[in-house]
Design a protein around this motif. Structure first.
Motif, PDB file in Angstrom:
ATOM      1  N   GLN B  66       0.840  -1.208   0.000  1.00 36.98           N
ATOM      2  CA  GLN B  66       0.000   0.000   0.000  1.00 36.98           C
ATOM      3  C   GLN B  66       0.868   1.248   0.000  1.00 36.98           C
ATOM      4  OE1 GLN B  66      -2.952   0.197   3.081  1.00 36.98           O
ATOM      5  NE2 GLN B  66      -3.744  -1.856   2.616  1.00 36.98           N
ATOM      6  N   GLY B  67       1.923   1.173   0.817  1.00 34.52           N
ATOM      7  CA  GLY B  67       2.851   2.306   0.899  1.00 34.52           C
ATOM      8  C   GLY B  67       3.496   2.600  -0.434  1.00 34.52           C
ATOM      9  N   GLN B  68       3.813   1.529  -1.187  1.00 29.90           N
ATOM     10  CA  GLN B  68       4.434   1.717  -2.499  1.00 29.90           C
ATOM     11  C   GLN B  68       3.493   2.427  -3.452  1.00 29.90           C
ATOM     12  OE1 GLN B  68       6.520  -1.225  -4.571  1.00 29.90           O
ATOM     13  NE2 GLN B  68       7.532  -2.072  -2.771  1.00 29.90           N
ATOM     14  N   TYR B  69       2.213   2.020  -3.414  1.00 26.33           N
ATOM     15  CA  TYR B  69       1.233   2.684  -4.282  1.00 26.33           C
ATOM     16  C   TYR B  69       1.129   4.164  -3.924  1.00 26.33           C
ATOM     17  CZ  TYR B  69      -0.602  -1.473  -6.612  1.00 26.33           C
ATOM     18  OH  TYR B  69      -0.747  -2.583  -7.399  1.00 26.33           O
ATOM     19  N   GLU B  70       1.140   4.462  -2.614  1.00 26.05           N
ATOM     20  CA  GLU B  70       1.052   5.852  -2.187  1.00 26.05           C
ATOM     21  C   GLU B  70       2.224   6.659  -2.697  1.00 26.05           C
ATOM     22  OE1 GLU B  70       0.542   5.896   2.063  1.00 26.05           O
ATOM     23  OE2 GLU B  70      -1.425   4.909   1.845  1.00 26.05           O
ATOM     24  N   LEU B  71       3.416   6.061  -2.607  1.00 31.76           N
ATOM     25  CA  LEU B  71       4.620   6.738  -3.093  1.00 31.76           C
ATOM     26  C   LEU B  71       4.506   7.052  -4.583  1.00 31.76           C
ATOM     27  CD1 LEU B  71       7.796   5.098  -1.522  1.00 31.76           C
ATOM     28  CD2 LEU B  71       7.237   7.527  -1.622  1.00 31.76           C
ATOM     29  N   VAL B  72       4.026   6.037  -5.325  1.00 29.47           N
ATOM     30  CA  VAL B  72       3.909   6.188  -6.778  1.00 29.47           C
ATOM     31  C   VAL B  72       2.905   7.279  -7.110  1.00 29.47           C
ATOM     32  CG1 VAL B  72       3.068   5.040  -8.864  1.00 29.47           C
ATOM     33  CG2 VAL B  72       4.633   3.857  -7.342  1.00 29.47           C
ATOM     34  N   ASN B  73       1.780   7.287  -6.384  1.00 28.55           N
ATOM     35  CA  ASN B  73       0.763   8.297  -6.643  1.00 28.55           C
ATOM     36  C   ASN B  73       1.282   9.699  -6.331  1.00 28.55           C
ATOM     37  OD1 ASN B  73      -1.090   6.513  -7.526  1.00 28.55           O
ATOM     38  ND2 ASN B  73      -2.162   6.295  -5.576  1.00 28.55           N
ATOM     39  N   LYS B  74       2.069   9.802  -5.283  1.00 29.98           N
ATOM     40  CA  LYS B  74       2.639  11.088  -4.898  1.00 29.98           C
ATOM     41  C   LYS B  74       3.599  11.566  -5.985  1.00 29.98           C
ATOM     42  CE  LYS B  74       3.947  12.546  -0.270  1.00 29.98           C
ATOM     43  NZ  LYS B  74       4.785  11.998   0.816  1.00 29.98           N
ATOM     44  N   GLU B  75       4.417  10.623  -6.454  1.00 29.67           N
ATOM     45  CA  GLU B  75       5.476  10.983  -7.404  1.00 29.67           C
ATOM     46  C   GLU B  75       4.894  11.338  -8.773  1.00 29.67           C
ATOM     47  OE1 GLU B  75       9.380   8.776  -9.042  1.00 29.67           O
ATOM     48  OE2 GLU B  75       8.733   8.228  -7.020  1.00 29.67           O
ATOM     49  N   SER B  76       3.874  10.545  -9.203  1.00 27.06           N
ATOM     50  CA  SER B  76       3.353  10.753 -10.550  1.00 27.06           C
ATOM     51  C   SER B  76       2.232  11.778 -10.578  1.00 27.06           C
ATOM     52  CB  SER B  76       2.838   9.435 -11.124  1.00 27.06           C
ATOM     53  OG  SER B  76       1.738   9.004 -10.365  1.00 27.06           O
ATOM     54  N   GLY B  77       1.617  12.034  -9.420  1.00 30.73           N
ATOM     55  CA  GLY B  77       0.483  12.952  -9.389  1.00 30.73           C
ATOM     56  C   GLY B  77      -0.757  12.339  -9.997  1.00 30.73           C
ATOM     57  N   LYS B  78      -0.696  11.021 -10.283  1.00 27.71           N
ATOM     58  CA  LYS B  78      -1.851  10.339 -10.856  1.00 27.71           C
ATOM     59  C   LYS B  78      -2.446   9.407  -9.821  1.00 27.71           C
ATOM     60  CE  LYS B  78      -0.378  10.481 -15.603  1.00 27.71           C
ATOM     61  NZ  LYS B  78       0.491   9.831 -16.551  1.00 27.71           N
ATOM     62  N   ASP B  79      -3.643   8.925 -10.105  1.00 27.02           N
ATOM     63  CA  ASP B  79      -4.279   7.998  -9.189  1.00 27.02           C
ATOM     64  C   ASP B  79      -4.133   6.583  -9.739  1.00 27.02           C
ATOM     65  OD1 ASP B  79      -5.603   7.252  -6.944  1.00 27.02           O
ATOM     66  OD2 ASP B  79      -7.592   7.461  -7.844  1.00 27.02           O
ATOM     67  N   VAL B  80      -3.040   5.945  -9.368  1.00 30.59           N
ATOM     68  CA  VAL B  80      -2.814   4.579  -9.822  1.00 30.59           C
ATOM     69  C   VAL B  80      -3.540   3.633  -8.869  1.00 30.59           C
ATOM     70  CG1 VAL B  80      -1.084   2.827 -10.310  1.00 30.59           C
ATOM     71  CG2 VAL B  80      -0.579   5.222 -10.780  1.00 30.59           C
ATOM     72  N   ALA B  81      -4.590   2.942  -9.413  1.00 27.09           N
ATOM     73  CA  ALA B  81      -5.380   2.059  -8.563  1.00 27.09           C
ATOM     74  C   ALA B  81      -4.598   0.786  -8.272  1.00 27.09           C
ATOM     75  CB  ALA B  81      -6.691   1.720  -9.265  1.00 27.09           C
ATOM     76  N   VAL B  82      -4.991   0.087  -7.224  1.00 27.23           N
ATOM     77  CA  VAL B  82      -4.329  -1.158  -6.842  1.00 27.23           C
ATOM     78  C   VAL B  82      -4.633  -2.221  -7.891  1.00 27.23           C
ATOM     79  CG1 VAL B  82      -4.238  -2.963  -5.090  1.00 27.23           C
ATOM     80  CG2 VAL B  82      -4.445  -0.577  -4.415  1.00 27.23           C
ATOM     81  N   LYS B  83      -3.598  -2.911  -8.338  1.00 30.23           N
ATOM     82  CA  LYS B  83      -3.744  -3.892  -9.417  1.00 30.23           C
ATOM     83  C   LYS B  83      -3.843  -5.305  -8.861  1.00 30.23           C
ATOM     84  CE  LYS B  83      -3.423  -0.997 -12.801  1.00 30.23           C
ATOM     85  NZ  LYS B  83      -4.548  -0.116 -12.436  1.00 30.23           N
ATOM     86  N   GLN B  84      -4.568  -6.130  -9.606  1.00 32.56           N
ATOM     87  CA  GLN B  84      -4.716  -7.524  -9.210  1.00 32.56           C
ATOM     88  C   GLN B  84      -3.456  -8.317  -9.515  1.00 32.56           C
ATOM     89  OE1 GLN B  84      -7.677  -9.627 -11.402  1.00 32.56           O
ATOM     90  NE2 GLN B  84      -8.014 -11.129  -9.788  1.00 32.56           N
ATOM     91  N   LYS B  85      -2.915  -8.067 -10.718  1.00 32.26           N
ATOM     92  CA  LYS B  85      -1.719  -8.798 -11.127  1.00 32.26           C
ATOM     93  C   LYS B  85      -0.612  -7.823 -11.441  1.00 32.26           C
ATOM     94  CE  LYS B  85      -4.610 -12.211 -13.315  1.00 32.26           C
ATOM     95  NZ  LYS B  85      -5.332 -12.404 -14.565  1.00 32.26           N
TER      96      LYS B  85
END
Lengths: 120, 213
Positions: B66-85
């Motif tokens: 979850q933390g990684q997704y948050e980091l990515v969203n912060k860095e890209s400014g986009k809303d990257v949803a959690v992926k299944q695969k």
């Protein structure tokens, strides 16, 4: 990730399906086949009785039998193949089987298929 | 070691080539793969693109992820949803990929050779003949040795069966790579690709379509 598999595959095949005249088992048909010789292309006619039709989609094929110089010749055509230019029906046959493999065992008049007569 | 994309096997059919030849093809469905993370040589010691497909609830993944997704969203400014695969693809240069962007089926073109990776159909517990291609014995003529694996080792020395000896057991459900499959057609609009020949796994099975280096 569920897809409608049959629908998807059908839509892939759609592009390759061709419209031909409708014919049935026992009909006598003329199949116009494209033959490529080097760069030239010509058309050869194969005329005979439709023995079987099988398959569906792009894999649908039919078998035609004729007697050529006293020798039985059978040829299978994929019905949607681009090498088939057109198909003509010359005679409608009356048969009670879906596969006419019994024609192979017969010679002469017995190997004929009765013509379909339409009642008034 | 090259970019690839997630796919789903739909099944096989046949199409016609230009000369009227019938080509057996497998239809593979894809969807736009989102770039979930980029790894670079400076930061991670190697460079790769992390691609993801499908959806998953955020609560279904562990806190570090979850933390990684948050980091990515912060860095890209986009809303990257959690992926299944998720799958990481090693590439030499990540500059062509944008965090939160998409990789589509158009990375392939008709006529290209690709590798396809999938999980083969499970075959259950199988004998040595089917599983390893052993010859077996004669069927008749008084023979009482038919499908058995035969002798499996020596005698007093080494007094054991060597590890890795080919024996009956669970077969299939393995990761299988099929190399050099020709791409017959790419349908960008419908996110479909036609690959010549068979690919591993059942219908609806997950595949990786890999670009050749």
């Amino acid at each position: 990730m569920a897809h409608d598999i049959q629908k998807e595959i059908k839509s892939v095949e759609e592009k390759f399906l061709k419209e031909h005249v409708k014919f049935k088992i026992g009909d006598t048909v003329k199949v116009y086949v494209k033959i490529i010789e080097g760069k030239r292309e010509r058309i050869q006619v194969f005329e005979g009785t439709v023995m079987s039709i099988k398959g569906s989609g792009t894999g649908k094929s039919f078998k035609v039998r004729k007697i050529s110089y006293g020798v039985g010749v059978e040829r299978t055509f994929p019905i949607h193949s681009p090498i088939i230019d057109k198909i003509e029906v010359t005679r409608r046959g009356h048969v009670r089987r879906s596969k006419l493999y019994y024609l192979r065992q017969r010679v002469g008049k017995k190997a004929q298929v009765r013509e379909k007569r339409y009642s008034r | 070691m090259s970019i690839g994309i997630f796919g789903t096997k739909l099944g096989m059919t046949q199409v016609f080539g230009e000369e009227g030849n019938a080509i057996p093809v497998t239809v593979v469905k894809t969807e736009p793969n989102q770039v979930v993370n980029l790894r670079t040589k400076e930061k991670n010691g190697y460079s790769s693109v992390l691609l993801g497909v499908g959806q998953k609830k955020k609560t279904r993944i562990n806190k570090p992820l979850q933390g990684q997704y948050e980091l990515v969203n912060k860095e890209s400014g986009k809303d990257v949803a959690v992926k299944q695969k998720l799958k990481e693809f090693r590439v030499d240069d990540v500059s062509a990929y944008e965090l939160g962007g998409f990789v589509n089926i158009d990375i392939f073109e008709a006529g290209e050779l690709i590798d396809v990776i999938g999980t083969s159909k499970g075959k259950g517990f199988q004998g040595a003949m089917k599983r390893h291609g052993f010859a077996g014995g004669p069927g008749g003529h008084g023979s009482q040795f038919h499908r058995a694996p035969g002798a499996v080792g020596q005698c007093a020395w080494p007094s054991k069966i060597f590890k890795g000896k080919k024996m009956p057991g669970k077969m299939g459900n393995d990761r299988v790579t099929v190399k050099n499959l020709k791409v017959v057609a790419v349908d960008v609009e419908n996110n479909r690709i036609l690959v010549k020949g068979a690919v591993p796994g059942p219908k609806n099975g997950t595949l990786f379509l890999m670009k050749k280096k």
